[in-house]
Scaffold this motif. Sequence first.
Motif, PDB file in Angstrom:
ATOM      1  N   VAL A 122      20.508  65.550  77.060  1.00 36.47           N
ATOM      2  CA  VAL A 122      21.653  64.666  76.808  1.00 36.47           C
ATOM      3  C   VAL A 122      21.648  63.470  77.765  1.00 36.47           C
ATOM      4  O   VAL A 122      21.623  63.645  78.990  1.00 36.47           O
ATOM      5  N   PRO A 123      21.696  62.229  77.223  1.00 33.48           N
ATOM      6  CA  PRO A 123      21.790  61.037  78.088  1.00 33.48           C
ATOM      7  C   PRO A 123      23.230  60.812  78.540  1.00 33.48           C
ATOM      8  O   PRO A 123      23.861  59.809  78.200  1.00 33.48           O
ATOM      9  N   TYR A 124      23.755  61.731  79.331  1.00 34.14           N
ATOM     10  CA  TYR A 124      25.173  61.689  79.694  1.00 34.14           C
ATOM     11  C   TYR A 124      25.513  60.470  80.548  1.00 34.14           C
ATOM     12  O   TYR A 124      26.692  60.099  80.695  1.00 34.14           O
ATOM     13  N   GLY A 125      24.506  59.818  81.122  1.00 36.52           N
ATOM     14  CA  GLY A 125      24.747  58.625  81.929  1.00 36.52           C
ATOM     15  C   GLY A 125      24.817  57.351  81.107  1.00 36.52           C
ATOM     16  O   GLY A 125      24.994  56.266  81.676  1.00 36.52           O
ATOM     17  N   ASP A 126      24.711  57.446  79.785  1.00 37.71           N
ATOM     18  CA  ASP A 126      24.710  56.273  78.910  1.00 37.71           C
ATOM     19  C   ASP A 126      26.010  56.242  78.108  1.00 37.71           C
ATOM     20  O   ASP A 126      26.257  57.123  77.279  1.00 37.71           O
ATOM     21  N   ASP A 127      26.850  55.224  78.335  1.00 36.23           N
ATOM     22  CA  ASP A 127      28.129  55.129  77.626  1.00 36.23           C
ATOM     23  C   ASP A 127      27.950  55.022  76.115  1.00 36.23           C
ATOM     24  O   ASP A 127      28.821  55.451  75.352  1.00 36.23           O
ATOM     25  N   ASN A 128      26.824  54.434  75.677  1.00 39.28           N
ATOM     26  CA  ASN A 128      26.596  54.287  74.235  1.00 39.28           C
ATOM     27  C   ASN A 128      26.525  55.638  73.534  1.00 39.28           C
ATOM     28  O   ASN A 128      26.904  55.764  72.369  1.00 39.28           O
ATOM     29  N   TYR A 129      26.021  56.647  74.237  1.00 37.54           N
ATOM     30  CA  TYR A 129      25.943  57.991  73.663  1.00 37.54           C
ATOM     31  C   TYR A 129      27.333  58.467  73.248  1.00 37.54           C
ATOM     32  O   TYR A 129      27.517  58.996  72.142  1.00 37.54           O
ATOM     33  N   TYR A 130      28.327  58.245  74.084  1.00 35.34           N
ATOM     34  CA  TYR A 130      29.690  58.718  73.783  1.00 35.34           C
ATOM     35  C   TYR A 130      30.401  57.811  72.789  1.00 35.34           C
ATOM     36  O   TYR A 130      31.235  58.268  72.006  1.00 35.34           O
ATOM     37  N   LYS A 131      30.037  56.508  72.782  1.00 27.76           N
ATOM     38  CA  LYS A 131      30.617  55.610  71.783  1.00 27.76           C
ATOM     39  C   LYS A 131      30.148  55.998  70.383  1.00 27.76           C
ATOM     40  O   LYS A 131      30.908  55.928  69.419  1.00 27.76           O
ATOM     41  N   LEU A 132      28.880  56.390  70.279  1.00 29.49           N
ATOM     42  CA  LEU A 132      28.305  56.746  68.982  1.00 29.49           C
ATOM     43  C   LEU A 132      28.588  58.195  68.591  1.00 29.49           C
ATOM     44  O   LEU A 132      28.498  58.552  67.418  1.00 29.49           O
ATOM     45  N   ARG A 133      28.922  59.016  69.572  1.00 28.03           N
ATOM     46  CA  ARG A 133      29.186  60.431  69.300  1.00 28.03           C
ATOM     47  C   ARG A 133      30.532  60.832  69.918  1.00 28.03           C
ATOM     48  O   ARG A 133      30.575  61.661  70.834  1.00 28.03           O
ATOM     49  N   PRO A 134      31.624  60.284  69.430  1.00 27.12           N
ATOM     50  CA  PRO A 134      32.923  60.576  70.044  1.00 27.12           C
ATOM     51  C   PRO A 134      33.362  62.019  69.858  1.00 27.12           C
ATOM     52  O   PRO A 134      34.167  62.519  70.652  1.00 27.12           O
ATOM     53  N   LYS A 135      32.839  62.701  68.843  1.00 31.63           N
ATOM     54  CA  LYS A 135      33.288  64.082  68.586  1.00 31.63           C
ATOM     55  C   LYS A 135      32.266  65.130  69.022  1.00 31.63           C
ATOM     56  O   LYS A 135      32.652  66.202  69.498  1.00 31.63           O
ATOM     57  N   ILE A 136      30.988  64.866  68.831  1.00 30.50           N
ATOM     58  CA  ILE A 136      30.001  65.900  69.143  1.00 30.50           C
ATOM     59  C   ILE A 136      29.241  65.615  70.437  1.00 30.50           C
ATOM     60  O   ILE A 136      28.363  66.392  70.818  1.00 30.50           O
ATOM     61  N   GLY A 137      29.546  64.510  71.108  1.00 34.17           N
ATOM     62  CA  GLY A 137      28.909  64.237  72.387  1.00 34.17           C
ATOM     63  C   GLY A 137      29.272  65.296  73.422  1.00 34.17           C
ATOM     64  O   GLY A 137      30.413  65.732  73.514  1.00 34.17           O
ATOM     65  N   ILE A 138      28.300  65.724  74.212  1.00 34.99           N
ATOM     66  CA  ILE A 138      28.529  66.755  75.227  1.00 34.99           C
ATOM     67  C   ILE A 138      28.974  66.080  76.515  1.00 34.99           C
ATOM     68  O   ILE A 138      28.283  65.207  77.049  1.00 34.99           O
ATOM     69  N   LYS A 139      30.097  66.475  77.009  1.00 34.95           N
ATOM     70  CA  LYS A 139      30.731  65.811  78.155  1.00 34.95           C
ATOM     71  C   LYS A 139      29.900  65.984  79.428  1.00 34.95           C
ATOM     72  O   LYS A 139      29.224  66.994  79.624  1.00 34.95           O
ATOM     73  N   PRO A 140      29.996  64.992  80.332  1.00 34.28           N
ATOM     74  CA  PRO A 140      29.206  65.045  81.570  1.00 34.28           C
ATOM     75  C   PRO A 140      29.441  66.315  82.395  1.00 34.28           C
ATOM     76  O   PRO A 140      28.511  66.812  83.033  1.00 34.28           O
ATOM     77  N   ASP A 141      30.682  66.828  82.391  1.00 37.87           N
ATOM     78  CA  ASP A 141      30.951  68.012  83.210  1.00 37.87           C
ATOM     79  C   ASP A 141      30.463  69.302  82.539  1.00 37.87           C
ATOM     80  O   ASP A 141      30.558  70.376  83.135  1.00 37.87           O
ATOM     81  N   GLU A 142      29.908  69.196  81.321  1.00 38.24           N
ATOM     82  CA  GLU A 142      29.405  70.377  80.620  1.00 38.24           C
ATOM     83  C   GLU A 142      27.878  70.499  80.669  1.00 38.24           C
ATOM     84  O   GLU A 142      27.335  71.591  80.514  1.00 38.24           O
ATOM     85  N   VAL A 143      27.191  69.361  80.882  1.00 39.93           N
ATOM     86  CA  VAL A 143      25.728  69.404  80.830  1.00 39.93           C
ATOM     87  C   VAL A 143      25.162  70.079  82.078  1.00 39.93           C
ATOM     88  O   VAL A 143      25.799  70.115  83.137  1.00 39.93           O
ATOM     89  N   LEU A 144      23.952  70.600  81.927  1.00 42.70           N
ATOM     90  CA  LEU A 144      23.204  71.142  83.053  1.00 42.70           C
ATOM     91  C   LEU A 144      22.361  69.985  83.599  1.00 42.70           C
ATOM     92  O   LEU A 144      21.391  69.570  82.986  1.00 42.70           O
ATOM     93  N   LYS A 145      22.744  69.452  84.741  1.00 38.02           N
ATOM     94  CA  LYS A 145      22.190  68.192  85.234  1.00 38.02           C
ATOM     95  C   LYS A 145      20.696  68.313  85.561  1.00 38.02           C
ATOM     96  O   LYS A 145      20.234  69.279  86.170  1.00 38.02           O
ATOM     97  N   LEU A 146      19.965  67.267  85.141  1.00 35.52           N
ATOM     98  CA  LEU A 146      18.568  67.096  85.522  1.00 35.52           C
ATOM     99  C   LEU A 146      18.437  65.992  86.560  1.00 35.52           C
ATOM    100  O   LEU A 146      17.653  66.095  87.493  1.00 35.52           O
ATOM    101  N   ASP A 147      19.181  64.913  86.356  1.00 33.37           N
ATOM    102  CA  ASP A 147      19.255  63.818  87.315  1.00 33.37           C
ATOM    103  C   ASP A 147      20.563  63.073  87.042  1.00 33.37           C
ATOM    104  O   ASP A 147      21.464  63.627  86.401  1.00 33.37           O
TER     105      ASP A 147
END
Length: 320
Positions: free
Chosen positions: A59-84
Amino acid sequence: NTMLNRRNLLKSGFAAGGMALTGPFQQSLIDQARAAGDNERILVVFELSGGNDGLNTVVPYGDDNYYKLRPKIGIKPDEVLKLDEHWGMNPGLSGLHRLWNDGDLAIVHGCGYERPSFSHFTSMAYWHTGSPNSGDEFGWYGRLADQMAPEGPSNFLVNVDTSQSLAVKSRLHTPVVFDEPDRFQRRTLAQEKDIIERVNRGPTGNPARDFLNAVSLGANEASSLVRQAWSGYQTPVDYGLVDSQLPKIAACISAGFPARLYYLAFRNNAFDTHVQQPNLHQRLLTYAADSVHGFIRDLERLDLADRVVVMMFSEFGRRA
């Protein structure tokens, strides 16, 4: 641990995708297999059939466009297992995340081909043959087997499934295809059984007959070896709720089965997720990740992990 990017991987001669298979990736495997002798390397390809949603996997959780394009199914930053600071894994991928933290996992982004097809059938044919927007009679994995071992041995290529994948179709090798190891045997009529088991092992002077004898002998040997491997295999390792057929491959490797190339797929095109995707997709990823984590840990238990690489792919991802 740093994220391996596609350009660096290509420069180093390793690309885990269908389009580099006739170049550095395939040649690297051939060279390794020939140089390794008794410790020949083994490749296990695991197909996430159904078009896995890559953007909700890594998940590109650091990219705002990801959440703009996926307002319902985007995985929130506090839910992802961080890689970087930019990328994270789906929360269902804890098994793979543990491998990442141990330095045992590489991720290839955006690996595909120009003018991609969004047809499951067409895309899978392209990935199985490694020939996008064209065609090939044989699968890329079968062609790899032909180049790695043009003179054998028999039973070099294994496909764990209910039917043979196009990926393993080979000019020179007859793939071993099985689903249930303890029930794996030649399908013959009762009247044919004795003659099938008495295959002529020597040359007959008839090339066509010699070829058929070799195929039949290989099938007899393969079914016996697979049943023996499975009957002698026990493991305390947890592969999760769905083992994805990987213990069958671990059993074969542990028993010294001659195969160097194994192929399997997640059953029933399960990753073709549409309705209620977030929960279903996370659950499927958990099954796949836990089974791969268990497989690697099982190979470590058997002191075989350094010989084996697992490559996971899907026929296409999902548009944002």
